[in-house]
Design a protein around this motif. Structure first.
Motif, PDB file in Angstrom:
ATOM      1  N   GLY A  64       0.825  -1.208   0.000  1.00 37.95           N
ATOM      2  CA  GLY A  64       0.000   0.000   0.000  1.00 37.95           C
ATOM      3  C   GLY A  64       0.860   1.259   0.000  1.00 37.95           C
ATOM      4  N   ALA A  65       1.863   1.280   0.863  1.00 39.90           N
ATOM      5  CA  ALA A  65       2.780   2.423   0.924  1.00 39.90           C
ATOM      6  C   ALA A  65       3.591   2.526  -0.368  1.00 39.90           C
ATOM      7  CB  ALA A  65       3.705   2.283   2.132  1.00 39.90           C
ATOM      8  N   ALA A  66       3.959   1.383  -0.943  1.00 40.07           N
ATOM      9  CA  ALA A  66       4.704   1.378  -2.205  1.00 40.07           C
ATOM     10  C   ALA A  66       3.853   1.956  -3.332  1.00 40.07           C
ATOM     11  CB  ALA A  66       5.160  -0.039  -2.554  1.00 40.07           C
ATOM     12  N   MET A  67       2.566   1.646  -3.328  1.00 42.06           N
ATOM     13  CA  MET A  67       1.671   2.198  -4.347  1.00 42.06           C
ATOM     14  C   MET A  67       1.576   3.713  -4.222  1.00 42.06           C
ATOM     15  SD  MET A  67      -1.359  -0.704  -4.438  1.00 42.06           S
ATOM     16  CE  MET A  67      -2.550   0.446  -5.022  1.00 42.06           C
ATOM     17  N   LEU A  68       1.522   4.207  -2.987  1.00 43.09           N
ATOM     18  CA  LEU A  68       1.481   5.650  -2.773  1.00 43.09           C
ATOM     19  C   LEU A  68       2.768   6.300  -3.275  1.00 43.09           C
ATOM     20  CD1 LEU A  68       0.207   8.220  -1.648  1.00 43.09           C
ATOM     21  CD2 LEU A  68       1.162   7.599   0.589  1.00 43.09           C
ATOM     22  N   ALA A  69       3.909   5.702  -2.954  1.00 44.34           N
ATOM     23  CA  ALA A  69       5.189   6.242  -3.427  1.00 44.34           C
ATOM     24  C   ALA A  69       5.247   6.242  -4.950  1.00 44.34           C
ATOM     25  CB  ALA A  69       6.347   5.429  -2.840  1.00 44.34           C
ATOM     26  N   GLU A  70       4.719   5.191  -5.566  1.00 43.68           N
ATOM     27  CA  GLU A  70       4.698   5.120  -7.029  1.00 43.68           C
ATOM     28  C   GLU A  70       3.845   6.235  -7.622  1.00 43.68           C
ATOM     29  OE1 GLU A  70       4.104   1.699 -10.414  1.00 43.68           O
ATOM     30  OE2 GLU A  70       2.843   1.581  -8.625  1.00 43.68           O
ATOM     31  N   GLU A  71       2.692   6.498  -7.020  1.00 42.37           N
ATOM     32  CA  GLU A  71       1.822   7.573  -7.503  1.00 42.37           C
ATOM     33  C   GLU A  71       2.490   8.935  -7.344  1.00 42.37           C
ATOM     34  OE1 GLU A  71      -1.128   7.467  -9.121  1.00 42.37           O
ATOM     35  OE2 GLU A  71      -0.860   5.298  -9.171  1.00 42.37           O
ATOM     36  N   ILE A  72       3.191   9.136  -6.229  1.00 42.46           N
ATOM     37  CA  ILE A  72       3.910  10.391  -6.024  1.00 42.46           C
ATOM     38  C   ILE A  72       4.997  10.539  -7.077  1.00 42.46           C
ATOM     39  CG2 ILE A  72       5.472  11.623  -4.456  1.00 42.46           C
ATOM     40  CD1 ILE A  72       3.801  10.379  -2.130  1.00 42.46           C
ATOM     41  N   GLU A  73       5.717   9.457  -7.337  1.00 40.95           N
ATOM     42  CA  GLU A  73       6.765   9.487  -8.361  1.00 40.95           C
ATOM     43  C   GLU A  73       6.190   9.841  -9.729  1.00 40.95           C
ATOM     44  OE1 GLU A  73      10.149   6.577 -10.358  1.00 40.95           O
ATOM     45  OE2 GLU A  73       9.002   5.854  -8.652  1.00 40.95           O
ATOM     46  N   GLU A  74       5.059   9.251 -10.082  1.00 44.89           N
ATOM     47  CA  GLU A  74       4.432   9.547 -11.379  1.00 44.89           C
ATOM     48  C   GLU A  74       3.971  10.998 -11.448  1.00 44.89           C
ATOM     49  OE1 GLU A  74       4.418   7.648 -14.119  1.00 44.89           O
ATOM     50  OE2 GLU A  74       5.670   6.318 -12.909  1.00 44.89           O
ATOM     51  N   LEU A  75       3.447  11.527 -10.355  1.00 46.31           N
ATOM     52  CA  LEU A  75       3.040  12.935 -10.325  1.00 46.31           C
ATOM     53  C   LEU A  75       4.251  13.842 -10.516  1.00 46.31           C
ATOM     54  CD1 LEU A  75       1.038  15.232  -9.894  1.00 46.31           C
ATOM     55  CD2 LEU A  75       1.362  14.937  -7.426  1.00 46.31           C
ATOM     56  N   LEU A  76       5.337  13.532  -9.837  1.00 46.29           N
ATOM     57  CA  LEU A  76       6.551  14.339  -9.986  1.00 46.29           C
ATOM     58  C   LEU A  76       7.086  14.285 -11.409  1.00 46.29           C
ATOM     59  CD1 LEU A  76       8.299  13.437  -6.624  1.00 46.29           C
ATOM     60  CD2 LEU A  76       7.314  15.658  -7.244  1.00 46.29           C
ATOM     61  N   LYS A  77       7.015  13.115 -12.029  1.00 46.91           N
ATOM     62  CA  LYS A  77       7.442  12.998 -13.426  1.00 46.91           C
ATOM     63  C   LYS A  77       6.555  13.839 -14.334  1.00 46.91           C
ATOM     64  CE  LYS A  77       9.523   8.400 -13.182  1.00 46.91           C
ATOM     65  NZ  LYS A  77       9.358   6.979 -13.573  1.00 46.91           N
ATOM     66  N   SER A  78       5.263  13.855 -14.039  1.00 47.28           N
ATOM     67  CA  SER A  78       4.341  14.675 -14.833  1.00 47.28           C
ATOM     68  C   SER A  78       4.641  16.158 -14.658  1.00 47.28           C
ATOM     69  CB  SER A  78       2.891  14.383 -14.432  1.00 47.28           C
ATOM     70  OG  SER A  78       2.540  13.072 -14.777  1.00 47.28           O
ATOM     71  N   ILE A  79       4.993  16.554 -13.449  1.00 42.44           N
ATOM     72  CA  ILE A  79       5.381  17.943 -13.213  1.00 42.44           C
ATOM     73  C   ILE A  79       6.648  18.262 -14.005  1.00 42.44           C
ATOM     74  CG2 ILE A  79       6.270  19.559 -11.477  1.00 42.44           C
ATOM     75  CD1 ILE A  79       4.359  18.178  -9.460  1.00 42.44           C
ATOM     76  N   ALA A  80       7.606  17.345 -13.968  1.00 42.95           N
ATOM     77  CA  ALA A  80       8.871  17.556 -14.691  1.00 42.95           C
ATOM     78  C   ALA A  80       8.645  17.671 -16.193  1.00 42.95           C
ATOM     79  CB  ALA A  80       9.838  16.410 -14.395  1.00 42.95           C
ATOM     80  N   ASN A  81       7.672  16.935 -16.711  1.00 44.09           N
ATOM     81  CA  ASN A  81       7.373  16.963 -18.150  1.00 44.09           C
ATOM     82  C   ASN A  81       6.352  18.033 -18.505  1.00 44.09           C
ATOM     83  OD1 ASN A  81       9.128  14.827 -18.634  1.00 44.09           O
ATOM     84  ND2 ASN A  81       7.553  13.302 -18.222  1.00 44.09           N
ATOM     85  N   ASP A  82       6.015  18.882 -17.531  1.00 45.77           N
ATOM     86  CA  ASP A  82       5.061  19.982 -17.713  1.00 45.77           C
ATOM     87  C   ASP A  82       3.706  19.465 -18.204  1.00 45.77           C
ATOM     88  OD1 ASP A  82       4.531  22.672 -17.366  1.00 45.77           O
ATOM     89  OD2 ASP A  82       4.948  23.155 -19.454  1.00 45.77           O
ATOM     90  N   GLU A  83       3.280  18.355 -17.650  1.00 47.18           N
ATOM     91  CA  GLU A  83       1.999  17.744 -18.016  1.00 47.18           C
ATOM     92  C   GLU A  83       0.910  17.995 -16.985  1.00 47.18           C
ATOM     93  OE1 GLU A  83       3.168  13.677 -18.317  1.00 47.18           O
ATOM     94  OE2 GLU A  83       4.138  13.943 -20.261  1.00 47.18           O
ATOM     95  N   VAL A  84       1.207  18.783 -15.966  1.00 45.15           N
ATOM     96  CA  VAL A  84       0.252  19.051 -14.889  1.00 45.15           C
ATOM     97  C   VAL A  84      -0.199  20.495 -15.005  1.00 45.15           C
ATOM     98  CG1 VAL A  84      -0.089  19.140 -12.395  1.00 45.15           C
ATOM     99  CG2 VAL A  84       1.347  17.361 -13.377  1.00 45.15           C
TER     100      VAL A  84
END
Length: 90
Positions: A64-84
């Motif tokens: 469960g905690a790993a899934m949350l970390a994965e979602e945070i990582e994907e959000l950060l990647k989206s921010i980095a790619n200016d997709e947010v």
């Protein structure tokens, strides 16, 4: 049942100190990025730290905690790619 007798608790206890340090590093890097969005290397550093946390949580089977970390990582990647949208308010 005593929570300290569970495998999940013991696994987390085993890595908690190191996870706290990595999470603190990730937060510091992200705060630097928030203050100056041209510091994209700090955003990447944060992504790398969260990826490390994700892997560690998977290793100790805290899914469960790993899934949350994965979602945070994907959000950060989206921010980095200016997709947010709306990230100028960060």
């Amino acid at each position: 049942m005593n929570p300290s007798d569970t495998v999940e608790y013991n696994s987390l206890n085993w890595v908690k100190k190191e996870l706290d340090l990595v999470l603190d590093d990730a937060q510091k890097a992200f705060n630097i990025y928030i203050d100056d969005t041209s510091e994209t290397d700090k955003l990447q550093e944060c992504i790398d730290q969260i990826h490390l946390i994700h892997g560690t949580l998977l290793m100790v089977e805290l899914y469960g905690a790993a899934m949350l970390a994965e979602e945070i990582e994907e959000l950060l990647k989206s921010i980095a790619n200016d997709e947010v949208s709306g990230n100028e308010e960060i």
